[in-house]
Scaffold this motif. Structure first.
Motif, PDB file in Angstrom:
ATOM      1  N   SER A   1      16.591  70.256   5.419  1.00  0.00           N
ATOM      2  CA  SER A   1      15.584  69.938   6.434  1.00  0.00           C
ATOM      3  C   SER A   1      15.130  68.484   6.352  1.00  0.00           C
ATOM      4  O   SER A   1      14.763  67.886   7.368  1.00  0.00           O
ATOM      5  CB  SER A   1      14.385  70.878   6.306  1.00  0.00           C
ATOM      6  N   GLY A   2      15.155  67.889   5.143  1.00  0.00           N
ATOM      7  CA  GLY A   2      14.772  66.481   5.003  1.00  0.00           C
ATOM      8  C   GLY A   2      15.730  65.567   5.759  1.00  0.00           C
ATOM      9  O   GLY A   2      15.303  64.676   6.510  1.00  0.00           O
ATOM     10  N   PHE A   3      17.020  65.785   5.564  1.00  0.00           N
ATOM     11  CA  PHE A   3      18.019  65.003   6.295  1.00  0.00           C
ATOM     12  C   PHE A   3      17.910  65.246   7.798  1.00  0.00           C
ATOM     13  O   PHE A   3      18.016  64.317   8.610  1.00  0.00           O
ATOM     14  CB  PHE A   3      19.424  65.359   5.796  1.00  0.00           C
TER      15      PHE A   3
ATOM     16  N   SER B   1      10.003  72.908   8.437  1.00  0.00           N
ATOM     17  CA  SER B   1      11.029  73.779   7.843  1.00  0.00           C
ATOM     18  C   SER B   1      11.097  73.597   6.335  1.00  0.00           C
ATOM     19  O   SER B   1      10.941  72.492   5.809  1.00  0.00           O
ATOM     20  CB  SER B   1      12.398  73.474   8.464  1.00  0.00           C
ATOM     21  N   LYS B   2      11.359  74.699   5.615  1.00  0.00           N
ATOM     22  CA  LYS B   2      11.465  74.675   4.159  1.00  0.00           C
ATOM     23  C   LYS B   2      12.903  74.844   3.680  1.00  0.00           C
ATOM     24  O   LYS B   2      13.155  74.941   2.479  1.00  0.00           O
ATOM     25  CB  LYS B   2      10.606  75.793   3.560  1.00  0.00           C
TER      26      LYS B   2
ATOM     27  N   HIS C   1      15.289  66.079   9.523  1.00  0.00           N
ATOM     28  CA  HIS C   1      14.104  65.416  10.078  1.00  0.00           C
ATOM     29  C   HIS C   1      14.360  63.930  10.263  1.00  0.00           C
ATOM     30  O   HIS C   1      13.992  63.337  11.301  1.00  0.00           O
ATOM     31  CB  HIS C   1      12.905  65.636   9.156  1.00  0.00           C
ATOM     32  N   PHE C   2      15.019  63.297   9.298  1.00  0.00           N
ATOM     33  CA  PHE C   2      15.377  61.885   9.444  1.00  0.00           C
ATOM     34  C   PHE C   2      16.315  61.687  10.630  1.00  0.00           C
ATOM     35  O   PHE C   2      16.163  60.746  11.420  1.00  0.00           O
ATOM     36  CB  PHE C   2      16.043  61.371   8.159  1.00  0.00           C
TER      37      PHE C   2
ATOM     38  N   TRP D   1      16.976  74.174   2.867  1.00  0.00           N
ATOM     39  CA  TRP D   1      17.773  73.079   2.332  1.00  0.00           C
ATOM     40  C   TRP D   1      18.391  72.312   3.492  1.00  0.00           C
ATOM     41  O   TRP D   1      18.926  72.887   4.427  1.00  0.00           O
ATOM     42  CB  TRP D   1      18.878  73.650   1.443  1.00  0.00           C
TER      43      TRP D   1
ATOM     44  N   VAL E   1      11.214  70.887  12.688  1.00  0.00           N
ATOM     45  CA  VAL E   1      12.027  70.522  11.523  1.00  0.00           C
ATOM     46  C   VAL E   1      11.140  70.023  10.390  1.00  0.00           C
ATOM     47  O   VAL E   1      11.406  70.274   9.212  1.00  0.00           O
ATOM     48  CB  VAL E   1      13.073  69.452  11.910  1.00  0.00           C
ATOM     49  N   HIS E   2      10.083  69.318  10.745  1.00  0.00           N
ATOM     50  CA  HIS E   2       9.139  68.826   9.729  1.00  0.00           C
ATOM     51  C   HIS E   2       8.526  69.975   8.938  1.00  0.00           C
ATOM     52  O   HIS E   2       8.272  69.851   7.732  1.00  0.00           O
ATOM     53  CB  HIS E   2       8.042  68.015  10.416  1.00  0.00           C
TER      54      HIS E   2
ATOM     55  N   SER F   1      20.674  77.002   7.055  1.00  0.00           N
ATOM     56  CA  SER F   1      20.825  75.658   6.493  1.00  0.00           C
ATOM     57  C   SER F   1      22.105  75.000   6.994  1.00  0.00           C
ATOM     58  O   SER F   1      22.130  73.801   7.304  1.00  0.00           O
ATOM     59  CB  SER F   1      20.841  75.720   4.963  1.00  0.00           C
TER      60      SER F   1
END
Length: 675
Positions: A428-430, A423-424, A432-433, A426, A420-421, A296
């Motif tokens: 990963s959302g940021f 990935s689970k 991916h953006f 912590w 990255v899309h 992470s």
């Protein structure tokens, strides 16, 4: 059927460039009496790298086709307790790929240097340095143990210091190489701590032996804390990668390294030094897979680097610095892939990026030569008709960089975004953006540079202060008024040879590198915890289908939007950038000052360290150690000596009185204790 490789043949790969470096560096310079001239110096170094490339290509064929592998000790240096310190080679798919990339890009840079450094007094010395750099990188990627890895790691750092400060009479070059050296020492401190922890708890420096004990190490805690030992080891190792691979906040050295000659920009920023950290984390995947916390951390650091370093590329006017900031951003993409446990995707992007980024740097150098040593893209324009080979190769490199379908960068960059899309972890959302937004940013600044250099109105005679590059500073050449011209064949030939893999290597290599057995025994992934690669494999139906599907995806249209916006702003409505700058002056100032990272480092960290050092010297050394411990103990001894001297009067009746008092005290003591 698995076959083995020959140790003697593999040994030639790093030693051939080393031999060329020694011959050119000793016999071709004043150090050895200038026994050999320029032609023989560049012939020997190019021959050494060519031999290394041919053997590397043969090794890659044996590994990929015949399943050949190699893991042996070449030389045992010493044994300390049970800890063996050796020189050895580990050759599998990952190593063979890196060997070919390093030697091929280095070969192109060597040939290119004949034309680019033709007028430089340090011609032979430069060839010696870049061959020594190649040797150092090959020792790093071929190592089978942490000791040799660290040797190669430090060697590329040392030679990069010599190359960045190649023109040691330029104050800016000296500042840049010292900055690179010091920042990398920060990363290397973490790196050696990680290696030390491995040596202490695994009892070995060998890769295979360490990986075999990874499960046991994962069960241990770091002494005195509730942290996992494996997490501490992985983060320490990654801090080393942050320095070498220029990840935020240890990225600040890389843009300033543009003070070195352009060929070393291609060598350092494409296939060698900056990719060392990416390679190292991929090689250590059996360790990193055991720590989600470390992954992470890697994911978030890579995402910050990919997006925010790309923003800085938008406002750069120096052609080499635009490409340098794109390198920072792309290294962030590779790091994001590592954090998503898509290690093979990271090294795949490492490979594709090596070709098109070397192409872009060398093309930038060709532009600088053709523009009579002007580096400011604001004073170029219309160079397409004067430099057709440089133009077309730059266009191909730019298309690969922004991820155009069918080009090399498309396959690796889109695979990172998809990984990255899935990935689970912590962060990963940021991440991916960041990688999605980075596509638009990359396309914008890449084609801003392309349009300003090769299209539009010619602006060669409008430069108010004639910003020159290294050649001007080194030789005092002034920019003249005549039109640009195409570079000689020793410059354009490497551009053409690099353009070919920049277009096709992604299409050809994606299946074997990501979805076949090529990297299977080099990289370990826990697919249950980190399913990114398993999901990518399920959705992959061939490179052609992937390219066709890519035409409908968000990354493609973001790239198109970035190109279209740059065309409108710099070709259709060139007054618009100035108006936007006036409206967002604080934001522009923030970007122009590179987020004030240099200011913070120089005014807070450097001054703080200087103040701490001064305090330790004045308080700790002068007052505590010298004043209290040394001088204070001397004063105490002197006081006791003075006091005892008063008891030694020399009078007999004083001694008799003292004896009587002593006898009295002894009798009192015995009587008291008998009761």
């Amino acid at each position: 059927m698995s076959t083995t490789l020959n140790a003697s043949t593999l040994l030639v790969v790093p030693l051939a460039p080393l031999a060329g470096a020694l011959l050119a560096g000793v016999l071709g310079t004043s150090f050895g009496g200038n026994w050999i001239g320029r032609r023989l110096s560049h012939t020997l170094t190019i021959l050494g790298v060519l031999v290394a490339f041919i053997i590397s290509a043969m090794t890659l064929k044996s590994v990929a086709v015949d399943g050949a592998r190699f893991n042996q000790t070449i030389y045992e240096w010493m044994v300390v307790g049970g800890l063996k310190m050796e020189v050895g080679f580990l050759v599998d798919g990952l190593t063979a790929m890196m060997m070919c990339v390093v030697t091929f890009v280095s070969l192109m840079v060597h040939i290119y240097t004949i034309g680019y450094m033709e007028e430089d007094e340090g011609y032979n010395r430069f060839f010696a340095y870049i061959s020594l750099f190649t040797f150092s990188m090959l020792m790093l990627v071929m190592s089978n143990n942490f000791l040799q890895l660290f040797f190669g790691w430090e060697a590329v750092g040392l030679v990069s210091y010599l190359l960045i400060g190649f023109w040691f009479n330029k104050p800016t070059a000296i500042f840049a190489n010292m900055k690179a050296f010091l920042v990398n020492r920060v990363g290397d401190f973490g790196f050696i701590l990680g290696i030390g922890l491995i040596a202490a708890y695994a009892g070995t420096l060998g890769y295979v032996e360490t990986f075999a004990k990874a499960g046991e190490i994962a069960k241990l805690g770091f002494p005195g804390t509730d942290w996992q030992l494996i997490t501490v080891i992985c983060i320490c190792l990654f801090i080393g990668a942050m320095g070498k691979s220029a990840q935020f906040p240890l990225h600040v050295w890389l843009p300033d390294s543009m003070e070195g000659p352009t060929p070393i920009s291609a060598l350092i920023h494409a296939a060698t030094m900056v990719t060392a950290g990416i390679f190292m984390v991929a090689r250590m995947s059996p360790l990193f897979e055991l720590s989600d916390t470390a992954l992470s951390f890697i994911l978030v650091i890579g995402a910050i680097t990919a997006l925010f370093m790309g923003f800085l590329g938008i406002i750069q006017n120096d052609i080499k610095r635009v490409v340098a900031y794109s390198t920072l951003s792309q290294l962030g993409y590779m790091t994001v892939a590592l954090g998503a446990s898509a290690y093979s995707v990271a090294v795949f992007h490492l490979m594709t990026h090596a070709f098109f980024k070397a192409l872009l740097f060398l093309a930038a150098g060709s532009v600088i030569m053709g523009a009579h040593h002007n580096q400011d893209i604001r004073w170029m324009g219309g160079m397409r008709k004067y430099m057709p080979i440089t133009w077309i190769t730059s266009l191909l490199g730019s298309l690969a960089l922004i991820g155009t379908p069918l080009f090399a960068g498309f396959y690796s960059k889109d695979s990172i975004i998809e990984a990255v899309h899935f990935s689970k972890l912590w962060g990963s959302g940021f991440a991916h953006f960041a990688v999605l937004a980075g596509v638009f940013v990359t396309a914008f600044y890449s084609f801003r540079m392309y349009f300003l250099v090769f299209h539009g109105k010619e602006r060669f005679d409008q430069n108010p202060d004639a910003h020159h590059d290294d050649h001007h500073d080194a030789h005092g050449h002034d920019q003249d008024d005549h039109k640009p011209h195409e570079s000689p064949w020793v410059v354009t030939a490497p551009l053409l040879l690099l353009a070919f893999p920049s277009v096709v290597i992604g299409f050809l290599a994606i299946d074997p590198m990501l979805y076949s057995e090529f990297l299977k025994d080099a990289i370990a992934i826990d697919n249950d915890k980190h399913p990114a690669m398993a999901n990518l494999a399920r959705e992959f139906h061939g490179p052609l289908q992937m390219a066709l599907h890519g035409l409908t995806t968000a990354p493609f249209w973001l790239a198109v939007a970035g190109v279209a916006l740059s065309y409108y702003m710099y070709m259709v409505n060139p007054a618009l950038p100035g108006k936007i700058k006036a409206r967002v002056e604080p934001l522009y100032k923030l970007l122009d000052n590179k987020y004030y990272m240099d200011w913070f480092n120089e005014n807070v960290l450097a001054r703080g360290a200087r103040a701490l050092g001064t305090g330790l010297w004045q308080v700790g050394d002068q007052k505590l150690i010298d004043g209290t411990l040394v001088n204070g103990s001397a004063r105490v001894v002197g006081w006791f000596a003075a006091a005892s001297r008063r008891l030694q009067t020399g009078y007999i009746y004083h001694y008799a009185f003292a004896m009587i008092i002593g006898v009295f005290l002894l009798m009192t003591w015995f009587v008291w204790f008998k009761r």
